[in-house]
Design an enzyme around this catalytic site. Structure first.
Site, mmCIF file in Angstrom:
data_model
loop_
_atom_site.group_PDB
_atom_site.id
_atom_site.type_symbol
_atom_site.label_atom_id
_atom_site.label_comp_id
_atom_site.label_asym_id
_atom_site.label_seq_id
_atom_site.Cartn_x
_atom_site.Cartn_y
_atom_site.Cartn_z
ATOM 1 N N ASP A 77 0.744 -1.121 -0.019
ATOM 2 C CA ASP A 77 -0.059 -0.071 0.099
ATOM 3 C C ASP A 77 0.938 1.216 -0.013
ATOM 4 O O ASP A 77 1.992 1.144 0.289
ATOM 5 C CB ASP A 77 -0.977 -0.171 1.062
ATOM 6 C CG ASP A 77 -0.227 0.018 2.423
ATOM 7 O OD1 ASP A 77 0.893 -0.868 2.826
ATOM 8 O OD2 ASP A 77 -0.443 0.610 3.645
ATOM 9 N N GLU A 138 -0.092 -1.514 5.578
ATOM 10 C CA GLU A 138 1.008 -1.222 6.513
ATOM 11 C C GLU A 138 0.755 0.290 6.894
ATOM 12 O O GLU A 138 1.057 0.501 8.211
ATOM 13 C CB GLU A 138 2.144 -1.513 5.706
ATOM 14 C CG GLU A 138 3.492 -1.502 6.626
ATOM 15 C CD GLU A 138 3.956 -0.115 6.616
ATOM 16 O OE1 GLU A 138 5.182 0.149 7.386
ATOM 17 O OE2 GLU A 138 3.757 0.928 6.088
#
Length: 368
Positions: A77, A138
């Site tokens: 991400d 994350e």
């Protein structure tokens, strides 16, 4: 000069939008790339717990059993604004056009690991057993790492490709992190007619914050109030204030002590003004410290020496998937990929650092 394959892959990857909890398109691309190399690829159901649209990506490549397996990891991400990224390469530096982040955090790590694997497979390079974890979400609390299925891994050591600094930077120490959410409830009253009948939650909260130790506490510890929220008409003594705070420390005792200091400040202020207090504390991740003489760090040093890369061992003030890996029994450090000015539209990475990241991943994968 013809662009390197890792540069081509990186430029492709950053143009696939993957803001936190919306990583599906990028995850599917990475899965396809790994399967095309002959790796065993799996996914999980972490999406349900992380409230994301896809799960973590796992990949496995059998290798020489005489060598210990290593888990290679990066996260899928990016932070916003991460949609419609358009990378530009100028004089050896890769940036976005300025309206978005670049996504080197952490697609530099993903691209380097994938392309190192491509070289291992295509050139039939002898290698150790290789395991890969590409995590989701994350950036919003290390959620992918928290919901990984650790029973799938044989590795007891991991290298996370996710840090600023030139390749050769090794983060062997990172802080633990706690969050506090609190609500102070006073008593509403007409601010012009009978203010003395009220208890101003803002006044109580301000008194509490004034007595808190905040920002840089010492070289190992920080604390911050991120939210101080009270809304209402000016003619009413405010009844409610909501606060949220974070504490970070490399030292677990200092982490808990600083959390307690903030709670005491809230309690004392509420007692002083006869206000009510509700609060919740969450430990979001624990600290870790890997000694400089640890075999994993010595291996990284040797790999960097083979590549003529200077080594810098340091601590950081931020958390990463390595915090979660260490808490789950996988000895882990974070390495720099050369990403700079992350989480903003000025983010950049040099082509040299991107290529060196691939070289470091390849060196770690080799059986030698």
């Amino acid at each position: 000069m013809e662009p390197s394959q890792v540069l081509k892959t990186f430029l492709d990857y950053v143009q696939i939008s993957s803001e936190s909890r919306s990583e599906k398109a990028f995850a599917e691309r990475v899965e396809d790339d790994l399967r095309s190399l002959g790796l065993r690829v799996e996914t999980d159901r972490a999406a349900e717990k992380a409230h994301a649209n896809t799960g973590n990506v796992y990949a496995f490549l059998e290798g020489n059993p005489s060598f210990k397996p290593i888990l290679f990891s990066a996260h899928l991400d990016t932070v916003p604004p991460g949609k419609n990224i358009r990378p530009v390469v100028e004089q050896g530096v890769i940036r976005s056009t300025g309206n978005t982040v670049l996504g080197a955090d952490d697609k530099s790590g993903v691209a380097a690991i994938v392309e190192a694997l491509r070289l291992i497979v295509s050139q039939k390079i002898p290698h150790r057993p290789i395991e890969v974890a590409f995590t989701i979400s994350e950036e919003v609390g290390l959620l992918g790492a928290k919901y990984l299925d650790y029973t799938r891994f044989q590795s007891r050591q991991a290298v996370v490709f996710d840090n600023e600094g030139d390749v050769g930077t090794i983060v062997n120490q990172a802080p633990g992190h706690m969050e506090i959410s609190a609500t102070i409830t006073g008593k509403a009253a007409h601010a012009g007619v009978a203010p003395e009948e009220g208890i101003s939650a803002i006044l109580v909260a301000a008194d509490a914050v004034t007595n808190m130790q905040l920002l840089r506490i010492d070289k190992e510890t920080t604390a911050n109030i991120g939210t101080f929220l009270a809304e209402g008409p000016n003619n009413i003594v405010p009844e409610t204030v909501r606060l949220s705070a974070e504490i970070r420390s490399l030292d677990p005792q200092k982490l808990r002590g600083q959390c307690n200091q903030i709670i005491r400040s809230l309690q004392n202020a509420c007692q002083k003004y006869s206000a009510a207090l509700q609060y919740a504390i969450e430990t979001t991740y624990d600290s870790y410290h890997i000694p400089e003489n640890d075999p994993l760090i010595l291996l990284l040093r040797d790999c960097c020496k083979n590549l003529d890369l200077p080594v810098s061992i340091c601590s950081t003030g931020g958390g990463s998937d390595a915090n979660i890996f260490n808490a789950n029994g996988i000895h882990s450090v974070v390495v720099g990929t050369g990403m700079e000015k992350i989480h903003g539209s000025s983010e950049y990475i040099t082509v040299q650092n991107l290529e060196n990241t691939e070289k470091l991943a390849l060196e770690l994968m080799k059986a030698q």
